[in-house]
Scaffold this active site. Structure first.
Site, PDB file in Angstrom:
ATOM      1  N   ARG A 122       0.843  -1.197   0.000  1.00  0.00           N
ATOM      2  CA  ARG A 122       0.000   0.000   0.000  1.00  0.00           C
ATOM      3  C   ARG A 122       0.877   1.246   0.000  1.00  0.00           C
ATOM      4  O   ARG A 122       2.043   1.198   0.341  1.00  0.00           O
ATOM      5  CB  ARG A 122      -0.858   0.042   1.264  1.00  0.00           C
ATOM      6  CG  ARG A 122      -2.029  -0.907   1.242  1.00  0.00           C
ATOM      7  CD  ARG A 122      -2.784  -0.805   2.553  1.00  0.00           C
ATOM      8  NE  ARG A 122      -3.365   0.513   2.730  1.00  0.00           N
ATOM      9  CZ  ARG A 122      -3.189   1.294   3.800  1.00  0.00           C
ATOM     10  NH1 ARG A 122      -2.425   0.914   4.781  1.00  0.00           N
ATOM     11  NH2 ARG A 122      -3.784   2.472   3.889  1.00  0.00           N
ATOM     12  N   LYS A 187       3.614  -7.315  12.128  1.00  0.00           N
ATOM     13  CA  LYS A 187       2.878  -7.593  10.884  1.00  0.00           C
ATOM     14  C   LYS A 187       3.384  -8.862  10.211  1.00  0.00           C
ATOM     15  O   LYS A 187       4.586  -9.089  10.115  1.00  0.00           O
ATOM     16  CB  LYS A 187       3.055  -6.394   9.941  1.00  0.00           C
ATOM     17  CG  LYS A 187       2.360  -6.539   8.606  1.00  0.00           C
ATOM     18  CD  LYS A 187       2.310  -5.201   7.887  1.00  0.00           C
ATOM     19  CE  LYS A 187       1.816  -5.356   6.464  1.00  0.00           C
ATOM     20  NZ  LYS A 187       1.558  -4.070   5.797  1.00  0.00           N
ATOM     21  N   ARG A 324      -1.073   4.112  14.227  1.00  0.00           N
ATOM     22  CA  ARG A 324       0.084   3.739  15.081  1.00  0.00           C
ATOM     23  C   ARG A 324      -0.328   3.661  16.531  1.00  0.00           C
ATOM     24  O   ARG A 324      -1.354   4.209  16.915  1.00  0.00           O
ATOM     25  CB  ARG A 324       1.193   4.820  14.976  1.00  0.00           C
ATOM     26  CG  ARG A 324       1.717   5.079  13.613  1.00  0.00           C
ATOM     27  CD  ARG A 324       2.778   4.044  13.211  1.00  0.00           C
ATOM     28  NE  ARG A 324       2.966   4.104  11.761  1.00  0.00           N
ATOM     29  CZ  ARG A 324       3.739   4.973  11.144  1.00  0.00           C
ATOM     30  NH1 ARG A 324       4.425   5.836  11.849  1.00  0.00           N
ATOM     31  NH2 ARG A 324       3.850   4.978   9.825  1.00  0.00           N
TER      32      ARG A 324
END
Ligand code: BTN
Length: 326
Positions: A122, A187, A324
């Site tokens: 992205r 992630k 975040r």
């Protein structure tokens, strides 16, 4: 860069046994010098190849390759829902499906690559993956509706992927808005949705999914955020990528059929349950670098993130913002 010849050699080495340079050379009809040269490419794809003096080559870890027949067999009756294609290498499965969509119908077309030379993430970022240690695939899906209806699609894709991972015994998967798959804030997967078509429909979604299955430490070092992989989450269990891929695709197609009728709304409770930021404070970084913060309330039916800032509700649509911890 791994070439088709490189892949032919790697398939021979996939068993983790020692193969002499001579045997490899005669199998592919090349000189030993050429074999040695081509195998240098394995390092660039993140593979650890041992060169054993006087004996030959061995892959540090056996490498069960992605295989179309194995994926189709694992899909069972669900194989009818998609057209499966597995390639050794392509620049990006999503770029390739987008290109093909200009000349053919890519609805229900599933393109899986062992290795991408220019994987895209992205917000213009790249996507790092290693041959044999990642899953990178894209699925084309046509909808009668337009972009507004599809605003929550990437979140619903996250729900489908998390369901599939749980189904194969990989628990604790969380979703980080808008479309990251995380485990304890590290992630391990990402989703890239690209839409084309009329604003009011019909539209084509190219749904790109990248998952870290087993990332070598060297590959992790090249990624500028906390990352993990499925092997770590599953406590070192060996993961059959062909079986996992089939499970992911089964859940994805079931979700897409439902989404086409009901949109994102039916998936909200499950998304909230897996929300990595559930009940937590968060900071939003906007495209101009400014920030907003608040307590995460959840997502709405259009897939927007809702924050509570001192009693005021702030709503952020999926796009160029990033989330975040404060
Ligand atoms: C992100 O988290 O930034 C999204 C990553 C999406 C990566 C996948 S890998 C398969 C498909 N092809 C690409 O080039 N990108 C997506």
């Amino acid at each position: 860069m791994l070439t088709p010849l490189g892949f032919r050699l790697l398939r021979r080495l996939a068993d983790g046994e020692i193969h002499s340079g001579e045997a490899l050379a005669s199998a592919v009809g090349m000189s030993r010098a050429r074999v040695s040269q081509v195998l240098k490419e394995a390092d660039t794809a993140g593979l650890k190849l041992e060169r054993i003096r006087g004996r030959g080559y061995r892959l540090h870890d056996p490498l069960p390759f992605l295989d179309r027949d194995a994926v189709v067999a694992a899909l069972g009756p669900a194989a009818k829902a998609v057209k499966v294609e597995v390639v050794d290498t392509v620049d990006s499965t999503s770029s390739e499906l987008n290109r093909r969509s200009a000349r053919e119908d890519v609805h229900r077309r599933l393109l899986i690559a062992e290795w991408q030379t220019a994987g895209r993430g992205r917000r213009g970022r790249g996507w790092t993956a290693v041959a044999g240690g990642s899953l990178t695939f894209s699925l084309g899906w046509r909808f009668e509706q337009g972009a507004g209806f599809l605003a929550g699609l990437s979140l619903a894709v996250g729900v489908a992927l998390a369901r599939a991972l749980e189904g194969v015994g990989i628990g604790g998967v969380e979703l980080k808005w808008p479309n990251d798959l995380t485990h304890r804030f590290c992630k391990f997967g990402g989703i890239l949705i690209e839409l084309s078509g009329d604003a009011l429909g019909p539209s084509l979604a190219v749904i790109g999914v990248g998952l870290n299955v087993r990332l070598a430490p060297a590959a992790r070092r090249g990624i500028a955020q906390p990352v993990t992989d499925l092997a770590t989450i599953a406590h070192g269990r060996v993961i059959d990528r062909n079986v996992l891929l089939a499970a992911l695709v089964c859940e994805l197609t079931a979700m897409l059929d439902r989404y086409a009728v009901d949109g994102f709304a039916p998936f909200i409770p499950e998304w909230q349950r897996r929300n990595a930021f559930r009940g937590k404070s968060a900071k939003i970084i906007l495209p101009d670098g400014s920030t907003a913060s608040g307590d995460v309330v959840g997502v709405d039916a259009s897939g927007a993130l809702v924050l509570d800032h001192r009693g005021r509700r702030l709503r952020f649509v999926t796009g160029e913002v990033s989330l975040r911890r404060p």
